[in-house]
Design an enzyme around this catalytic site. Structure first.
Site, PDB file in Angstrom:
ATOM      1  N   GLY A  39      -2.239   9.638 -20.010  1.00 61.78           N
ATOM      2  CA  GLY A  39      -1.293  10.163 -21.065  1.00 61.78           C
ATOM      3  C   GLY A  39      -1.848  11.144 -22.103  1.00 61.78           C
ATOM      4  O   GLY A  39      -1.006  11.826 -23.049  1.00 61.78           O
ATOM      5  N   ILE A  69     -12.515  19.330 -32.594  1.00 58.95           N
ATOM      6  CA  ILE A  69     -11.346  18.953 -31.854  1.00 58.95           C
ATOM      7  C   ILE A  69     -11.062  20.182 -30.800  1.00 58.95           C
ATOM      8  O   ILE A  69     -11.251  21.273 -30.889  1.00 58.95           O
ATOM      9  CB  ILE A  69     -10.149  19.107 -33.239  1.00 58.95           C
ATOM     10  CG1 ILE A  69     -10.221  17.756 -33.934  1.00 58.95           C
ATOM     11  CG2 ILE A  69      -8.627  19.018 -32.315  1.00 58.95           C
ATOM     12  CD1 ILE A  69     -10.143  16.644 -33.349  1.00 58.95           C
ATOM     13  N   LEU A  70     -10.812  19.487 -29.617  1.00 57.34           N
ATOM     14  CA  LEU A  70     -10.661  20.471 -28.539  1.00 57.34           C
ATOM     15  C   LEU A  70      -9.457  21.095 -27.988  1.00 57.34           C
ATOM     16  O   LEU A  70      -9.268  21.918 -27.455  1.00 57.34           O
ATOM     17  CB  LEU A  70     -11.442  19.611 -27.283  1.00 57.34           C
ATOM     18  CG  LEU A  70     -12.813  18.813 -27.330  1.00 57.34           C
ATOM     19  CD1 LEU A  70     -13.100  18.118 -26.366  1.00 57.34           C
ATOM     20  CD2 LEU A  70     -13.838  20.161 -27.773  1.00 57.34           C
ATOM     21  N   ASN A  71      -8.444  20.397 -28.566  1.00 56.90           N
ATOM     22  CA  ASN A  71      -7.258  20.791 -28.135  1.00 56.90           C
ATOM     23  C   ASN A  71      -6.277  20.388 -29.314  1.00 56.90           C
ATOM     24  O   ASN A  71      -5.983  19.302 -29.324  1.00 56.90           O
ATOM     25  CB  ASN A  71      -6.813  20.478 -26.698  1.00 56.90           C
ATOM     26  CG  ASN A  71      -5.417  20.966 -26.518  1.00 56.90           C
ATOM     27  OD1 ASN A  71      -4.310  20.942 -27.225  1.00 56.90           O
ATOM     28  ND2 ASN A  71      -5.130  21.331 -25.211  1.00 56.90           N
ATOM     29  N   LYS A  86      -3.111  20.969 -30.011  1.00 57.34           N
ATOM     30  CA  LYS A  86      -1.909  20.026 -29.498  1.00 57.34           C
ATOM     31  C   LYS A  86      -2.079  18.588 -28.969  1.00 57.34           C
ATOM     32  O   LYS A  86      -1.368  17.690 -29.392  1.00 57.34           O
ATOM     33  CB  LYS A  86      -1.103  21.065 -28.400  1.00 57.34           C
ATOM     34  CG  LYS A  86       0.325  20.612 -28.133  1.00 57.34           C
ATOM     35  CD  LYS A  86       0.961  21.320 -26.940  1.00 57.34           C
ATOM     36  CE  LYS A  86       1.450  22.560 -27.868  1.00 57.34           C
ATOM     37  NZ  LYS A  86       2.178  23.429 -26.635  1.00 57.34           N
ATOM     38  N   GLY A 144     -14.803  11.120 -30.407  1.00 56.47           N
ATOM     39  CA  GLY A 144     -13.526  10.337 -29.747  1.00 56.47           C
ATOM     40  C   GLY A 144     -12.272  10.276 -30.745  1.00 56.47           C
ATOM     41  O   GLY A 144     -12.446  10.098 -31.896  1.00 56.47           O
ATOM     42  N   GLY A 146      -9.275   8.812 -29.486  1.00 57.51           N
ATOM     43  CA  GLY A 146      -8.158   7.691 -28.731  1.00 57.51           C
ATOM     44  C   GLY A 146      -7.836   6.667 -29.749  1.00 57.51           C
ATOM     45  O   GLY A 146      -6.803   6.228 -29.735  1.00 57.51           O
ATOM     46  N   GLU A 147      -8.829   6.126 -30.491  1.00 60.44           N
ATOM     47  CA  GLU A 147      -8.544   4.801 -31.076  1.00 60.44           C
ATOM     48  C   GLU A 147      -8.442   4.997 -32.500  1.00 60.44           C
ATOM     49  O   GLU A 147      -7.671   4.203 -33.041  1.00 60.44           O
ATOM     50  CB  GLU A 147      -9.411   3.892 -30.498  1.00 60.44           C
ATOM     51  CG  GLU A 147      -9.555   3.659 -29.256  1.00 60.44           C
ATOM     52  CD  GLU A 147     -10.339   2.851 -28.516  1.00 60.44           C
ATOM     53  OE1 GLU A 147     -10.147   1.539 -28.408  1.00 60.44           O
ATOM     54  OE2 GLU A 147     -11.342   3.081 -27.730  1.00 60.44           O
TER      55      GLU A 147
HETATM   56 MO1  MOS Z   1      -9.513   1.237 -25.377  1.00 60.45          MO
HETATM   57  S1  MOS Z   1      -8.833  -0.577 -26.333  1.00 60.45           S
HETATM   58  O1  MOS Z   1     -11.262   0.913 -25.137  1.00 60.45           O
HETATM   59  O2  MOS Z   1      -8.550   1.495 -24.078  1.00 60.45           O
END
Ligand code: MOS
Length: 780
Positions: free
Chosen positions: A512, A672-674, A676, A744, A746-747
């Site tokens: 997602g 930053i690659l995208n 949006k 990264g 994501g986190e």
């Molecule tokens: Mo993340 S907690 O490494 O999916």
């Protein structure tokens, strides 16, 4: 004209992109793709799978069917430790539509799965045998599985099953378990205790001291898509792979298809080539979608009943079977001089864990790199409990660790009468304070400065309780966010080039967050093709490589593999060109990919399209596969994403209710690659951070070890009306030592938010809450 086209048509658009250099070594050349202006990297391309998702044609794991498929339901244990004396299954077996009741008495023999972080093949959350004995290890462990012709029949039959237990003493009280805490062998493969100098002595001698304890509760995973899978055992030609013999075909929701295959092969004692997992769409992973008992039980039951099976965990099922974040009790002790310079930094404490997994909630991770202090002591102990094994949950460690550390920094700033950003600025380290390595790219102060300006931080009153609107007391707080850059080994990519474009295949995942979109963009730029001519294939264990969608590392891992595959592709193409080609005699390092072909660097006339090269060589396609280079960058530098979170909170002076009014994240995460999809990633993380700050709390009954609130009615996450205006910004300074210059994202969004909220609440009303979540009862 799309945003990407606009970006591509910029004046300073050069002809193409050279092959990536040896960016991961000191003195190495940065990846040319880190230069944003060149080729549309960073453009806000809309999701390539957006239409499929909004029209419902994207099929998720629980939406596939097989001929003759039956539905599964689980029965969960009601004790935390002990034995099963008897399981009364007679009523269930007589019910309409019931095909199978599986318990430890009739389950097929299964090997214990390899555990994540313990075994290279490990995807499993713990090392318990799965329905093989009468032992119960946690309250909620599956003790029976029912298969029936419909889900309703399976659920009803599962309800009818009666289990008698012989309960044994269980450690289900964290307060008690803490008194037996032990030091774990390792924390994420590193030491459980890290010392620089003599922090305790330096703390005692410091002019200013903060010594406080912060507590954070258990959290459970609540991805919008609960865990689900559809699977079938087939023989020979039943599988599209055409392999001989029995194969296990699984549609799963997974963030590690290849590791899951490796683990399942061990469990069932078969070859990895006999298992095929696809997972093209995942409705959120966050660390919870690896391998838990439900996948193994579904496959075992399918074998026993000789029927394909769909198993979709109920929301309650996710709480019983899938681990969450462990609770922690953390001490942060800061000793500073009159100027606010840290002399001592102590971050220690205890997290709940089990003896059957290997994940001490690593709450000191962020503290390793954030502040200069001559004396540092970091340690994590674990308190063993009879509970479902805890697991990764978005920024495991950093999310709760930054709550403690960044709250303590705010407390110190308050004691010093110093602006909290200024205190952080004074303690900005020149090198990593615990590893001694130089930072590969650290522009935290720039992120903090620009964020403060945008947020209007200068409007903040240094004294709590000064701003009021009716019943509402209003305050501002900030905190540092951080998460490490990681690039795990094992990534590989296959590029198949045809005259019409390229297919890039890699065993990666789209949960997602935009992987399919961003990687299409990256591959297009890298190969000099328009995005329409790139097909990015992922989420399939038959694809090349081993890329975990976790640790915020997938983008860099894929990036490294695509770099390697592009080099291989260019070498193969050059081997195909004949004497009469304008490219004849050029080496790969003299080549750039541009305009759907290869050209000589700095020479516009020496050029051939991919189609020309393939056609002249009489080939309809060219396919190459290559492994990513080793992640040497990690040994040379301290590498992290950074950011500063700013929060404006209102505290109702009558009810104690907290409402977040504004939230801003200013990040320093490389290129930053995208724009949006990145904004969504950051914003989603920050919303999860609001849940951590204000709502999320798994209620664990210390008498029984039962999770008491396994539903979204009782376990609260932020909903629309809880989420304020959220602004996201970034430095966009590429890291010269990573693929695409990226870190990264994501986190990091969840990190720092807990403290930013707590600090804003303190600034609003003068109450310091050191125990998450910050609920109204703690403010009255
Ligand atoms: Mo993340 S907690 O490494 O999916």
């Amino acid at each position: 004209m799309s945003a990407l086209d606009k970006e591509r048509s910029g004046d300073n658009q050069p002809a193409g992109v050279a092959l990536a250099g040896d960016y991961w070594r000191p003195e190495g050349r940065p990846d040319p793709l880190s230069e944003k202006w060149r080729i549309g990297i960073g453009a806000p391309l809309s999701r390539v799978d957006g239409a499929e998702k909004v029209t419902g044609s994207a099929r998720f794991a629980g939406e596939f069917t097989f001929e003759g498929m039956v539905y599964a339901a689980l029965v969960y244990s009601a004790i935390a430790n002990g034995r099963i004396l008897a399981i009364d299954r007679r009523e269930a077996e007589s019910m309409d539509g019931v095909v199978l009741v599986m318990t430890h008495e009739n389950a097929p023999r299964l090997n214990t799965p390899p555990v994540f972080l313990r075994s290279p093949n490990g995807a499993a959350g713990d090392d318990h045998p799965i329905m093989q004995t009468d032992r119960v290890h946690w309250n909620g462990q599956p003790v029976a599985l029912v298969l029936a012709e419909t889900q309703e029949q399976a659920d009803a039959a599962a309800e009818s099953i009666r289990v008698d237990y012989a309960a044994e003493p269980a450690m289900t009280d964290f307060e008690l378990a803490k008194t037996h805490a032990r030091q774990p062998d390792n924390v994420l493969g590193g030491p459980a205790e890290i010392t620089v100098g003599d922090a305790d002595a330096a703390f005692e001698a410091a002019a200013h001291q903060i010594d406080a304890t912060y507590t954070t509760p258990r959290h459970n995973h609540n991805a919008i898509e609960p865990h689900a899978l559809t699977l079938a055992w087939t023989t020979g030609d039943g599988d599209e792979s055409g392999r001989e013999g029995e194969t296990l075909r699984i549609h799963d929701a997974s963030q590690c298809v290849d590791l899951a295959v490796a683990s399942l092969a061990e469990v069932f004692g078969i070859e990895t080539s006999q298992i095929h997992i696809t997972s093209p769409f995942v409705g959120g992973g966050f660390g919870g979608k690896a391998l838990w008992q439900h996948q193994i039980l579904a496959a075992a039951a399918a074998k026993l009943a000789d029927r394909p099976v769909r198993l979709a965990l109920s929301r309650e099922g996710v709480y019983r079977v899938v681990g969450g974040r462990a609770c922690t009790e953390q001490r942060v002790a800061l000793g500073a001089d009159e100027q606010g310079r840290l002399q001592a930094l102590i971050h220690s404490g205890i997290a709940a864990m089990t003896q059957h997994n290997n994940l001490p909630e690593p709450f000191f991770q962020a503290t390793k790199c954030l502040y200069a202090a001559d004396h540092i002591r970091l340690s994590i102990d674990v308190a063993d409990m009879h509970m479902l094994a805890n697991t990764f949950m978005r920024a495991p460690g950093e999310s709760v660790g930054t709550f403690a550390l960044e709250s303590a920094l705010d407390e110190l700033a308050d004691q010093l009468g110093m602006d909290p950003l200024e205190l952080r600025r004074r303690n900005e380290p020149e090198r990593d304070p615990t590893s001694g390595l130089a930072f590969s790219s650290r522009h935290l102060l720039e992120a903090a400065r620009s964020g403060a300006e945008r947020f209007g931080w200068s409007e903040r009153s240094a004294t709590p309780g000064r701003r009021r609107e009716g019943e509402w007391q209003i305050g501002m707080g900030c905190a540092t966010a951080t998460y490490p850059y990681i690039r795990m080994p094992g990534a590989a990519a296959r590029i198949t080039l045809t005259p019409d474009g390229a297919t890039v295949g890699i065993a990666a995942h789209e949960m997602g967050m935009g992987t399919a979109t961003v990687q299409t963009q990256v591959a297009a730029a890298r190969l000099g093709l328009p995005v329409e001519k790139i097909a990015f294939h992922y989420g399939d264990s038959h694809l090349a490589g081993s890329v975990l969608a976790g640790g915020s590392q997938q983008t860099a891992a894929i990036g490294g593999a695509v770099i390697a595959a592009q080099r291989a592709l260019v070498a193969e193409l050059l081997a195909l060109v004949g004497q009469d080609s304008p490219l004849s005699g050029l080496s790969p390092d003299e080549i750039e990919c541009r305009d759907e072909g290869l050209g000589a660097l700095g020479n516009g006339s020496r050029f051939e399209t991919y189609a020309q090269i393939l056609t002249r060589a009489g080939q309809s396609e060219l396919s190459v596969q290559a492994d990513a280079a080793g992640s040497e960058e990690l040994a040379n530098w301290s590498m992290h994403s950074f950011g500063t979170i700013f929060c404006e909170a209102g505290v109702n002076s009558v009810t104690g209710e907290v409402r977040i009014r504004r939230l801003l994240g200013s990040f320093d995460c490389g290129r930053i690659l995208n724009a949006k999809t990145a904004t969504s990633q950051f914003r989603g993380g920050m919303i999860m951070g609001l849940g951590l700050a204000l709502m999320e709390e798994t209620l664990f009954d210390p008498r029984s070890g039962r999770v008491m609130n396994p539903s979204l009615a009782d376990y609260h996450v932020p909903v629309q009306m809880d989420v304020p205006e959220i602004e996201v910004m970034w430095t966009d300074i590429p890291d010269p030592h990573t693929p695409m210059g990226a870190h990264g994202i994501g986190e990091i969004g969840i990190t720092g938010v807990g403290a930013a909220v707590a600090n804003a609440v303190y600034n609003a009303c003068g109450k310091r809450v050191r125990d998450l979540p910050i609920t109204l009862d703690k403010l009255l």
